[in-house]
Write a protein that holds these residues in place. Structure first.
Motif: not given
Length: 398
Positions: A41, A43, A71, A141-143, A145-146
């Protein structure tokens, strides 16, 4: 006359072989590189605006908003477009702390119009990246962001891994549908990605740099607005990238009526896009660009049940005419090769990716599923089409 029949059979079987080869190449490419570690993920990422089109989603919109808010980062926005709603979708979304705009225009119905309305609303204070999420979806989670980081870094649309699962009590028949959806939205895009080629958009879990999405043609009632948008952007030189590490999940409708209407809408829209894709293929070939050609060829792959039906019918007709008229074996060999290649590719896709969706003991359920799907295509072929967007019924069955 015999020579003409042979020529027609060869041309017809070669035409069917094209989507089969495309499908097989995608499957084999995907199956050769399993187990790639998930990306970290990031930063830091650019600010993102999440756009959620919603039509009569009062039962689940609050849960979706709450999940998406987890998110968000400072500077992000979450906008729900309550589109032609006759329920409390807008109120439920506001209670969950989403930004909400309401759109009312009964003459312009469909997801595309809601997306266009949301994008024009963002135009007052444009974000760096727009992420589109359907109202019934959940992102791992983190999707966000990516998706946002990759869209910003590449300047291209990014499509996450969009999967559907069978709901509890949803019925055994939906297991086959889950496998078909997995092949379409996971196996084939992964194969294209591993060949260094773009993929199609699948409707949710999509991220766009603002410079791309602000000018996109969204205000229409296409039954597969995602596929149309992907083709439009590919022609403009910005085809979509696949991001397997951003996972978006939802479930099939609980009711048989809801599942049937959803499936019909997808099939009808997809078949319509194939006709459009055939017309665009010559231009794609003339462009000489591998990415444009790949997208044009990928859209020619029909729903797998339809492709199997066409291959089987072509093989049967070819075999009968070949031996009845002593035509020689060229057309028969092409037809047999195409059918065998399709079956092998489908089995490879199931073996490498689909065992959880459809366990070996359930493989026999493919037969009644295929038979039900076959009944749909004559209706589409002979004019029984809706032509308009209809909301999928997601209510639980009694």
């Amino acid at each position: 006359m015999v020579g003409l029949v042979l020529l027609v059979l060869v041309i017809a079987n070669l035409a069917l072989l094209v989507p089969v080869v495309v499908f097989a190449v995608e499957v084999f490419a995907a199956a050769t590189r399993r187990g790639v570690p998930a990306a970290m993920v990031p930063d830091a990422r650019p600010s993102a605006a999440i756009l959620v089109p919603a039509h009569d989603e009062e039962d689940g919109i609050a849960e979706t908003v709450i999940a998406l808010r987890r998110q968000l980062r400072p500077g992000d926005r979450l906008l729900v477009v309550a589109d032609n709603c006759a329920d409390a979708t807008a109120a439920r979304a506001r209670e969950a702390d989403a930004e909400v705009v309401e759109r009312r225009d009964a003459s312009a119905r469909g997801k595309g119009y809601a997306l266009d309305f949301g994008i024009r609303h963002f135009g007052k204070a444009p974000p760096q990246v727009v992420v589109i999420v359907d109202a019934d979806c959940r992102l791992d989670p983190g999707s966000v962001d990516r998706l946002a980081a990759r869209a910003s870094a590449t300047g291209r649309p990014v499509q996450g891994l969009n999967l559907m699962s069978v709901p509890q009590g949803g019925g055994l028949n939906l297991q086959v549908a889950e496998l078909a959806f997995l092949i379409k939205n996971h196996v084939r895009p992964a194969g294209l990605h591993r060949l260094g080629l773009p993929c199609h958009l699948t409707g949710t879990g999509m991220a766009f740099p603002w410079a791309i999405i602000r000018d996109a043609d969204l205000a229409h009632a296409s039954l597969v607005e995602d596929m149309k948008l992907g083709l439009d952007l590919a022609r403009r030189g910005t085809p979509a990238l696949f991001c397997e590490d951003a996972r978006i999940s939802s479930h099939f409708p609980y009711t048989q009526e809801g599942a049937s209407s959803q499936r019909r809408r997808w099939e009808e829209g997809h078949i319509g896009m194939i006709a459009s894709g055939i017309g665009q293929l010559p231009g794609a070939l003339r462009s000489g660009r591998a990415d444009v050609i790949a997208v044009a060829l990928d859209v020619l792959v029909p729903p797998l049940t339809l492709l199997l039906m066409l291959m089987t019918a072509a093989f049967a007709v070819t075999a009968i005419l070949t031996f009845a008229l002593s035509l020689g074996h060229l057309a028969f060999i092409v037809s047999a090769f195409g059918l065998a290649l399709f079956v092998i590719a489908a089995l490879v896709a199931w073996g490498a990716f689909g065992r959880d969706a459809l366990p070996p003991r359930a493989l026999l359920r493919v037969v009644p599923y295929v038979l039900r799907k076959l009944a749909l295509y004559p209706k589409l072929a002979f004019g029984s089409r809706s032509g308009t967007w209809v909301r999928t019924d997601r209510k639980r069955g009694e």
